[in-house]
Design a protein around this motif. Structure first.
Motif, short mmCIF file in Angstrom:
data_model
loop_
_atom_site.label_atom_id
_atom_site.label_comp_id
_atom_site.label_asym_id
_atom_site.label_seq_id
_atom_site.Cartn_x
_atom_site.Cartn_y
_atom_site.Cartn_z
N LEU A 91 1.01 -1.19 0.10
CA LEU A 91 -0.03 -0.10 -0.04
C LEU A 91 0.69 1.36 -0.21
CD1 LEU A 91 -2.97 0.96 0.15
CD2 LEU A 91 -2.43 1.34 2.54
N GLN A 92 1.01 1.89 -1.14
CA GLN A 92 1.70 3.10 -1.15
C GLN A 92 0.83 4.28 -0.85
OE1 GLN A 92 4.95 3.65 -2.24
NE2 GLN A 92 4.40 5.81 -1.56
N MET A 93 1.17 4.89 0.17
CA MET A 93 0.44 6.07 0.60
C MET A 93 0.93 7.48 0.39
SD MET A 93 -0.97 4.27 4.26
CE MET A 93 0.59 4.32 4.92
N ASN A 94 0.53 8.32 -0.54
CA ASN A 94 1.08 9.55 -0.76
C ASN A 94 0.03 10.59 -0.17
OD1 ASN A 94 3.20 8.38 -2.12
ND2 ASN A 94 2.11 8.14 -4.03
N ARG A 95 0.68 11.94 -0.09
CA ARG A 95 -0.04 12.91 0.35
C ARG A 95 -0.79 12.85 1.63
NH1 ARG A 95 -1.47 13.05 -5.05
NH2 ARG A 95 -3.78 13.12 -4.60
N LEU A 96 -0.27 12.12 2.74
CA LEU A 96 -0.75 11.71 3.88
C LEU A 96 -1.20 12.83 4.56
CD1 LEU A 96 1.60 8.82 4.68
CD2 LEU A 96 -0.98 8.66 4.55
N LYS A 97 -2.66 12.66 5.20
CA LYS A 97 -3.41 13.76 6.01
C LYS A 97 -3.34 13.05 7.44
CE LYS A 97 -6.33 14.30 2.16
NZ LYS A 97 -7.67 14.64 1.55
N PRO A 98 -3.35 13.89 8.46
CA PRO A 98 -3.48 13.73 9.81
C PRO A 98 -4.68 12.62 10.08
CG PRO A 98 -3.11 15.81 9.87
CD PRO A 98 -3.30 15.54 8.45
N GLU A 99 -5.72 12.76 9.46
CA GLU A 99 -7.06 12.16 9.48
C GLU A 99 -6.61 10.46 8.80
OE1 GLU A 99 -6.89 14.78 8.05
OE2 GLU A 99 -8.34 14.93 6.35
#
Length: 124
Positions: free
Chosen positions: A81-89
């Motif tokens: 799972l590549q996770m980009n532009r991560l947010k606090p939520e």
């Protein structure tokens, strides 16, 4: 039995990226569809992303579509799972899951086998 082991969680600032991995071992022949879910303490587990064995079809929760990418290496019995532009939520414990087949429920999927989870923390 099948065992799923996640890795790659950690802490990152908002806007950053992380890549989660999930290695399947044991009777991997009994699983085909794989996916990722996440859970915040006190809340229900939330579907994140799905990858189908047949055709490699992918499906994402609306909250992560366009930012997260699920992929798999069948030779290694591993899903990513590549996770980009991560947010606090996006902060949660992320769980790898598998089934043969997974069941479509509402706007997500249900699975039969789960990993132990890996923590992802996104700070603002």
């Amino acid at each position: 039995q099948v065992q799923l082991v996640e890795s790659g969680g950690g802490s990152v600032q908002a806007g950053g990226s992380l890549r989660l991995s999930c290695a399947a071992s044991g009777r991997t022949c009994i699983v085909s569809d794989m996916g990722w879910t996440r859970q915040v303490p006190g809340k229900e587990r939330e579907f994140v992303a799905h990858n189908s064995w047949i055709g490699g079809t992918t499906y994402y929760a609306a909250s992560v579509k366009g930012r997260f990418t699920i992929s798999r290496d069948n030779a290694k019995n591993t899903v990513y799972l590549q996770m980009n532009r991560l947010k606090p939520e996006d902060t949660a414990v992320y769980y790898c899951a598998a089934a043969r087949p997974a069941r479509r429920v509402g706007d997500g999927y249900e699975y039969d086998v789960w990993g132990q989870g890996t923590q992802v923390t996104v700070s603002s």
